[in-house]
Design an enzyme around this catalytic site. Structure first.
Site, short mmCIF file in Angstrom:
data_model
loop_
_atom_site.label_atom_id
_atom_site.label_comp_id
_atom_site.label_asym_id
_atom_site.label_seq_id
_atom_site.Cartn_x
_atom_site.Cartn_y
_atom_site.Cartn_z
CB SER A 189 -0.97 -0.03 1.18
OG SER A 189 -1.93 0.99 1.08
CG ASP A 285 -5.88 -1.43 -5.00
OD1 ASP A 285 -6.45 -0.76 -4.13
OD2 ASP A 285 -4.74 -1.91 -4.87
CG HIS A 352 -5.16 -2.16 -0.72
ND1 HIS A 352 -4.67 -1.56 -1.87
CD2 HIS A 352 -4.56 -1.50 0.32
CE1 HIS A 352 -3.84 -0.57 -1.55
NE2 HIS A 352 -3.75 -0.53 -0.22
#
Length: 405
Positions: A189, A285, A352
């Site tokens: 991330s 995502d 994610h």
């Protein structure tokens, strides 16, 4: 009658107790299984001498990382992984993080579980289990790019992410990374974005003979308008870069051409990165769909709320919007990674981050490619590849690009 009622009441109570015991037993089994998969818990290391250099978290506390030393064939191989956790774009949001683990090393869990790509068990992480594995904790709010000297006494906020990165790497070099033969910089991330933005600078800090590559997991954030037609994510990233003074720590190859705020987006940076880079991302995502495509700020009536929680509940129009996002994502990615030094693995999961989760990294049912040809540096392979194997093959052999739709 009274006796019968009392008997039934006791029976019901016993059943309730048994039910609760069963739930606790199931929970205990899950915890034990999770503990086995996670492999181990690794203690925290505080870089206390970094404070004198101004390399501190938002609250002024020292930076920190977790290190599990390598052994055997992995003793001179290093995996350095950035923790993720979003960003703060103004004083209010940074103050909200200041007294949490994302703003203070005083609030960080110690020890920390290592799972997925960080696992120390061969059966769960066959290619990196015996490497020196490091997790750099995230406490600056700008993907380790900020550097503002002044500190407002009213807020006591420190924007020093770039200094944290340098201080931690220097500490690791002193602890053996100066002898690294292989080094992989990764992250998830906001940490995945950091692994892109710091890819070349990481290589520059390591010895000349070290084989260095970078892996971004769910860090390829694209510059796209939201469902209202506004440039929400571009405005947000501009605020992050401005507040943290990130411009001078973003790749010069980008900032010399474009507005520094745009250089927070991988699509404007990746093509100029010289160090080999591997991008792992979901085409759908979940963070980007929830926060870039349909952020709550532009959906006050909550039309997208159910869809974002469960993509199966999306209306046909919403599904079309999500599909369009996927197309834009793939087109943007392809334009910036179309070179022999770049590799990608894109699946169609609504997720994610995938390297930190054991179930998506290397377990039964984890993402894999069946009978797929991987090309790169003259190498072709028709094999069944799990996610971990795909990353390792790229790292060692240079297999280039694959999509799983």
């Amino acid at each position: 009658m009274h006796v019968r009622w009392n008997y039934e009441t006791r029976a019901i109570n016993c059943m309730m107790i048994y039910s609760r015991m069963s739930q606790w037993m199931n929970l205990l089994i899950c915890v034990l299984l999770l503990k086995k998969i996670e492999g181990l818990y690794v203690g925290i290391t505080y870089v206390r001498n970094a404070v004198a250099k101004g390399a501190v978290c938002l609250d002024g506390s020292p930076p920190a990382y977790h290190l599990d030393k390598g052994f055997g064939t992995g003793i001179n191989s290093w995996l350095v992984h950035f923790e993720g956790g979003g960003w703060c774009n103004n004083i209010t949001t940074c103050l909200a993080r200041k007294n949490t683990r994302l703003g203070s090393s005083k609030q960080m869990a110690t020890p920390l579980a290592f799972s997925g790509i960080m696992n120390n068990m061969r059966q769960y992480n066959p290619d990196f289990y015996n490497w020196n594995r490091v997790k750099i904790r995230y406490c600056d709010g700008a993907s380790f790019t900020g550097d503002v000297e002044a500190v407002n006494p009213a807020t006591n906020l420190h924007f020093r992410g770039a200094r944290i990165f340098l201080a931690v790497i220097e500490d690791l070099l002193a602890k053996g990374m100066k002898n690294a033969e292989n080094a992989l910089l990764s992250g998830c991330s906001a940490g995945g974005l950091a692994s892109i933005l710091h890819c070349d600078s990481f290589r520059a800090l390591l010895p000349m003979g070290t084989k260095v590559k970078c892996l971004s997991d769910a860090g390829y954030f694209i510059n796209v308008k939201d469902v209202s037609g506004a440039p929400h994510i571009q405005t947000y990233f501009n605020q992050v870069v401005s507040l943290h003074g990130s411009a001078k720590n973003l790749p010069l190859s980008c900032t010399s051409r474009l507005n520094p705020a745009l250089c927070f987006f991988p699509q404007y940076v990746v093509q100029q990165i010289k160090t080999p880079l591997f991008v792992l991302n979901a085409a759908y995502d979940s963070w980007q769909i929830k926060n870039t495509l349909a952020p709550s700020a532009v959906d006050p009536s909550g039309t997208w709320k159910a869809c974002k929680l469960d993509i199966n509940t999306c209306s046909p129009i919403q599904l079309k919007t999500v599909q369009d996002f996927r197309t834009k994502f793939l087109n943007t990615l392809y334009r910036s990674t179309n070179s022999s030094s770049k590799g990608v693995y894109i699946d169609s999961c609504y997720v994610h981050c995938q390297t930190e989760l054991q179930e998506t990294w290397f377990m039964t049912g984890s993402p894999e490619l069946g009978k797929t040809t991987g090309l790169g540096n003259g190498i072709a392979a028709t094999v069944k590849l799990s996610l971990v194997t795909m990353v390792f093959c790229w790292l060692i052999m240079g297999m280039k690009i694959s999509f799983k739709n």
